[in-house]
Structure formats: C-alpha cells, structure tokens
Design an enzyme around this catalytic site. Structure first.
Site, short mmCIF file in Angstrom:
data_model
loop_
_atom_site.label_atom_id
_atom_site.label_comp_id
_atom_site.label_asym_id
_atom_site.label_seq_id
_atom_site.Cartn_x
_atom_site.Cartn_y
_atom_site.Cartn_z
N TYR A 209 0.86 -1.18 0.00
CA TYR A 209 0.00 0.00 0.00
C TYR A 209 0.90 1.23 0.00
O TYR A 209 1.46 1.61 1.02
CB TYR A 209 -0.92 -0.01 1.22
N ASP B 117 -2.53 -1.61 -3.71
CA ASP B 117 -2.87 -0.25 -4.09
C ASP B 117 -1.57 0.55 -4.20
O ASP B 117 -1.01 0.99 -3.20
CB ASP B 117 -3.80 0.36 -3.02
N HIS C 224 -12.42 0.85 -4.05
CA HIS C 224 -11.57 0.08 -4.96
C HIS C 224 -12.28 -1.22 -5.34
O HIS C 224 -13.06 -1.77 -4.55
CB HIS C 224 -10.24 -0.30 -4.28
#
Length: 276
Positions: A124, A164, A267
């Site tokens: 992330y 992500d 998402h």
C-alpha cells in the site's frame, strides 16, 4: 476456469477499512469468489480483529498494522501454508508502517507438477498530496520498495507484488488524464518508478498485459458524485509479477460492482488465476 493443471487464484483489494467493507457485503464477494490468496490494503484493524473476519481455521494470516491507529494496514490471507513471513520495510519511518508485508507460500506437488514456492506481497503506497511533506514520504518509500523489488527479482523465482500502488502509469490508466497531470498519483516523477520496475527490473504489469490497450479497466472510483456511474476512474491497483510467474497468468479480472450500491469499497478487487 477450464484450465489444465492446478490454478492458484490471487485477489488483491484495498478494503478501505475491513469492518466497513464487511458491512457493505465483502463477505458475500469472498464466499462467491473463493480466492486461494487474499491480499488486503487499508485494513485499519488490529491483528485480533482481522481474524474475526478471516478465521485462522481457514486462513494463514500475515499482517502489518500501522503505528497510527485507524490508518493503512496490509495483510495476506492464504489457504496455502506460509513457510516464511517478512513484515514491513526497514525505513525507520512510522508513516511507512502498515504498507508492506511478504509471505512465501508453498504449493504442493501434483502428479504432473513439482512443489513450488510463490512469494506474494501486499503493498500500500502512500497517496501523497502535492506541495506537502507527504509527497517526500511517498518518494522515500518508493525508493525502499524499488530496492526490495530489485532484490526479489534478482532471485528469478515466482513472485507477485500486488496492491494499491496509488499511481496511474499511463494516460489510459485514468479517465481524466489531461486534468490530472499535476495531481498526486499521476506525476511524471511517480510514474517513473513504475517505468523502473517494468523496464529496468523486468517486472510485468498483468493488468495492462491482459486488459488490452485501454482506456481502463479502472480499479478505483471516488465515492463522490457520478464517478462510478460514469466510469471516471483510475487504475491504481496492480498485480505485478516476475517473468516466471507472469508467464503462468491465465486470467486477470477486475471485479467491478454491478452498481454503486453494491460496492464494498471505493476500490475493486483485481483477481488473477495462475496456472501452476
């Protein structure tokens, strides 16, 4: 899937808080999708709460929570046994916690295939805000990530870094690219890191390889306005594989919800089937 040989299904998704995602129906998606490996970002929960949603009787878990309560957090949940877990990157910065976790997964031998080890990473990357210290934090972390990816790639094994990444690589990776050329997530300096990963280190972007020339498919849409309904999104979520594993990818899908009300996160999951 109708493929010959065993298929390892790996799903990655930024859940935007696992408690909130579960209330919105993430559990139903998980029951239907049945991935072998689940890579999570923005878990925003302690270890003991994570196992409430992903019971250890069903999953091996690896998790790095952020030092800042209610922020970040990355996890790996695997139905395959983990032979090794590596938590975080040794940057010394508290803002980098809850952003990187690795596990080596053991895939058993079959009559036709040998036993294999697959390294998976849930990552992330910081979002960053232009003109603030958060952008320097993002670049600093990207340097550490790049160094680690170089080391993993040098081993020549089966590995995937997923999650992500908070960077859209090319114009086709966001709807309004013209209006975002000076926005965090699409700055030339950020995109150059992905160039290094793909062009210099040899990692492969499975979303683009299997998603066609674009635009899209996107993986993130703002909760606000009509972004989702108009498909005005960004491709921020990736599965990035070493060549040895990328060659085994047979399907890459973005599980975009059928309608706004059915979303459990801002998402969408990215799901890849690897034929091992």
């Amino acid at each position: 899937m109708g493929l010959d040989g065993p298929v390892l299904t790996i799903a990655t998704v930024n859940v935007n808080g696992i408690r909130a995602a579960w209330k919105r129906g993430m559990g139903d998606w998980l029951t239907t999708r049945k991935p072998d490996v689940l890579l999570l970002q923005e878990v925003r929960a302690p270890d003991e709460l994570l196992s409430d949603f992903l019971p250890t009787a069903e999953w091996d878990l690896a998790h790095e929570a952020s030092e800042f309560k209610g922020r970040a957090g990355v996890a790996i949940a695997s139905r395959l046994p983990m032979s090794a877990i590596r938590i975080g990157l040794a940057t010394g910065n508290a803002c980098d916690t809850g952003r990187w976790v690795e596990a080596d997964l053991e895939v058993a031998a079959t009559d036709t295939t040998p036993a294999r080890t697959v390294t998976v990473v849930s990552a992330y990357i910081h979002s960053g805000t232009v003109g603030t210290p958060s952008m320097e934090e993002k670049y600093s972390f990207l340097e550490a990530v790049t160094a680690r990816m170089a080391a993993i790639a040098a081993d020549g094994g089966l590995a995937v870094v997923a999650g992500d990444i908070n960077i859209a690589h090319r114009n086709v990776d966001l709807k309004n690219w013209k209006g975002n050329q000076k926005s965090a997530g699409f700055l030339p300096e950020e995109r150059a890191y992905l160039d290094r990963w793909f062009d210099d280190l040899g990692w492969r972007d499975l979303g683009r390889e299997h998603g066609g020339e674009g635009p899209g498919p996107y993986t993130w849409w703002s909760w606000r306005g009509q972004a989702f309904d108009n498909d005005a999104g960004w491709r921020l979520d990736y599965q990035i594989a070493t060549p040895a594993l990328a060659d085994l990818a047979r399907s890459v899908e973005v599980d975009r919800a059928e309608e706004y009300a059915a979303r459990f996160s801002d998402h969408a999951p990215v799901v890849v089937g690897y034929e091992l």
